[in-house]
Design a protein around this motif. Structure first.
Motif: not given
Lengths: 507, 507
Positions: B124-125, B128-129, B131-132, B135
């Protein structure tokens, strides 16, 4: 003879203790030897921002190393840091630094023995049971959020069953969830089961439905089996440190589990309890929730940590540190200022002492704890040790419970006492009264009074009021919304206009 | 002298072993004593449904207890059961039953030492990375799913960042994810880091972007610290059992970690490896992925477990059990039928032996393992022990790698060999060719060939073909889609028309 060793097991690099079992043994064996440790609350100035700590954990570790160097059987109880936040780089770990460190910071910071993960799985399983109850027509709405320890900005608002039912849901960080609160506040697995049963899962035809009405509780307590056991680790100098429970202080209760503190009090003479963020957050919650409502021991002393720069550099915020120190003294807690020096600040010691004197503080304890650890503190602790009454077997009494006090009065009480904002400047945002009325109705329908729940202030860790930089007579506290955590016996109230972030992005 | 004890730590009720460290020590110390254990593959008939096992774990436990009762140093290596599925009631645990049980089933079934939870957090991390990275403009699409060990029907399709960007995402069960495959197949933390770096995170302008291009790998390996260490537990009779890795056999590779098997082979003479579901699932994957492509040891014998009812009750499915037994014999693996009797079936032994004889099987091993455990088996193992060549220091050779074989040929090869369906009846669903072409292009853009990845068949655990009940010359296998797991070195191909459920509902 039975002893604590019989309740302790090695668990990789740390030990885990069956605190429920040992405390139960002490209860049923009044003749068994035990200590009656005194509690010291370590708290801090309100931080300038969430990611910049004042050094509470570093102070806590240096303090017990220093007390033990003086021959006092001292220990500390810490919350477990959030691995997700640490791993994501949003915040440093919480295992001290330099000479004031734990021996295995990587272990403490990165998941310990899976306690947080177990709580995450159990809370998510509750949501799955609620989902199933929706399928079976027992629930119309689910009120309990999913949780994730790994932060992810895009999980703040999600839609599940996408393309079919498009159910709106929330995901919050694991340390903030109601099940974490239940683990922190409960004193037995039976109590956890009862509290989970009392959690409001959602509503059916507008009326609250509790998990106890449709959930196999043994599945939840099964997952929590090892998670309810505090971990025992140590500082680089060999002092014992208990780590258990990880709620955040700004959006939850910010204190370690009550049983880990009680266990430590039975085994040691001085127990340092570290509460999260500033004195307006974790310390307020230790005093007004843990002690006042849940039978935890009132502190025999407090230490309020600050950095020289936090205390003095911003003229508009200089009021906060003395406010915290004086507030705690006003509660009859002998309160010691502690200034955690950073590199290059040694020459400020005299001026810091002068400022403290002007403010009528007790003599401050000052040191570079990263560089010097407990050695910096040991010679400065005479007055501190004196007030503790070590070994006298007495515990200070907690003030009376606020149970039954109308929630709005309790909020005003906290705003007045912990933030310095009088009732007339506690203002309501549009929608607050509706949110309060809904919460009151939900509780009434579930068979209890909202006013019997303990208040949890949900706010930014960096502010106590809508604008801490405003002049004292202009500061306000805005009330935003109310959320019931019936299982934990808590009511969360969002206040101040500063944002709280239920699910940060990673950095 | 250094020994395995130096790499072993107590971890609550089990022990955990630093397998990477110990195997590395053996590699760098050729003079250090070690064993050269023989591998026995325990597999089963294709189950009638996913939730009804034939008793592989019960058999595995009874078998090592029986071998040890005969004076043979035998052990077993199991996968960790999925706590989420167990806790949710979708499936029983996987720690045996009755006299053929592990000592702490509640621990094994309910999260062990947090290994699965750590893999979940790390995967999951990674999301998240990613996702970043979106961005920051480094990625347009995210190809890696989020994971949850707790099943939740409504997570099958979700939308994140709801109300703003409405990004469609998938959540899959933790045991099925690429990071779990990487942990199963890797032999060092460095290899894990390399494989995570090679995972395709998503695309930018249509081209693949790997995690290595934007992720702090140490954060991922930090989380996995203790999760890569096999757990050592034992049967109620004291036989050692290693538990490590938990991938599902129908939608992933279904085998324990390679290092846990290698560790067991260095410490014991006979190592029973249990592979998930039927011989068409986990056993096919042990042979064709672990042995053929990843250097695992070819089995010296196989045991194919069935229940009398699974084997014989459905005339249309009776072909499956002999098919599996004969296929394994055809690979030069001495293969022993084992019939796991249930209560009231003792009077069927003679007729079962007669059926086995008709089918030209080796003498079947028959017993009620729940009731009698290893005692039921010990006297029946002469022929089985004979074929193993215990202590001769030799290991059977694995067949040649399929690396470079066009994926479609490899799929046909598996369909022909493991499912009995010839190439002309391997059919393609609309969209398969496009999915294959996309995967080929993705790999080419990432700098390697799709044909160098090992094939993972993704299918229902209860069928090998589109309809196993059809006559032999009408059975087909339908190919549905292709998904690249570049970090694990695998390509997943969904096949047969039966459904696979990436995220079951709880029951």
């Amino acid at each position: 003879m039975t002893g604590i060793e019989d309740y302790t097991r090695q668990y990789g690099l740390v030990r885990k203790i069956d605190a429920y079992g040992y405390l139960d043994y002490l209860k049923t064996h009044p003749e068994a030897p035990r200590k009656h440790g005194k509690i010291v609350l370590v708290t801090a100035d309100t931080p300038l921002k969430a990611s910049r700590g004042e050094g509470k954990t570093t102070t806590t570790i240096a303090l017990i190393d220093a007390l033990r160097a003086r021959g006092i059987d001292a220990t500390a109880v810490l919350r477990q840091p959030s691995m997700g936040i640490t791993a994501a780089g949003s915040k440093g770990g919480a295992s001290g630094g330099g000479k004031a460190s734990l021996t295995h910071p990587e272990l403490i910071d990165w998941g310990l023995c899976g306690e947080m993960a177990a709580i995450e799985a159990a809370q998510n399983l509750l949501v799955s049971f609620a989902e199933k109850a929706v399928d079976e027509g027992k629930l119309d709405t689910v009120l309990v959020p999913r949780v994730s320890e790994v932060p992810s900005r895009s999980l703040r608002k999600i839609t599940v069953d996408a393309g079919k039912n498009n159910v709106a849901e929330r995901v919050v960080l694991t340390p903030t969830c109601e099940l974490m609160q239940i683990v922190v506040l409960s004193r037995s697995m039976d109590e956890i089961a009862e509290r989970v049963a009392a959690m409001i899962a959602g509503t059916k035809d507008g009326k609250p439905v509790k998990f106890g009405e449709f959930t196999d509780l043994w599945r939840i307590t099964g997952i929590l089996g090892d998670a309810v056991k505090p971990a025992l680790t140590e500082t680089v100098n060999g002092s014992p440190v208990y780590v258990h429970g990880g709620p955040f202080a700004n959006v939850s209760i910010g204190i370690p589990t009550l049983v880990s503190v009680e266990l430590a009090c039975a085994l040691h003479d001085v127990v340092i309890v570290e509460a999260g963020y500033g004195a307006d957050a974790g310390a307020q919650k230790w005093l007004d929730i843990a002690c006042r409502e849940y039978g935890a021991q009132w502190p025999s002393a407090a230490v309020v940590v600050t950095r020289a720069t936090t205390w003095r550099d911003d003229p508009a915020l200089q009021w906060r540190y003395p406010f915290h120190v004086q507030r705690l003294e006003g509660l009859n807690i002998p309160t010691f200022p502690l200034i955690n020096l950073w590199s290059g600040e040694d020459d400020q010691i005299d001026s810091l002492r002068a400022t403290a004197k002007d403010l009528k503080f007790r003599d401050p304890i000052i040191g570079n704890l990263f560089r010097d650890g407990g050695e910096a503190l040991a010679p400065q602790l005479d007055a501190f040790v004196d007030v503790l009454g070590i070994g006298d077997g007495k515990a200070p009494a907690s003030p009376a419970s606020h149970k039954g006090m109308p929630l709005i009065d309790d909020i005003r009480w906290v705003a007045g006492n912990a933030y310095g904002v009088p009732a007339e400047r506690v203002v309501k945002r549009d929608g607050f009264d509706e949110s309060l009325a809904e919460a009151e109705q939900l509780c009434a329908d579930a068979g209890f009074s909202l006013n019997d729940l303990a208040l949890v202030a949900v706010k930014s860790p960096a502010t106590m009021t809508d604008n801490d930089s405003a002049p004292a007579d202009e500061r306000t506290v805005t009330l935003k919304k109310v959320e019931v955590h019936a299982g934990a016996g808590l009511v969360q109230v969002n206040l101040t206009t500063s944002l709280t972030t239920p699910m940060p992005k990673i950095v």
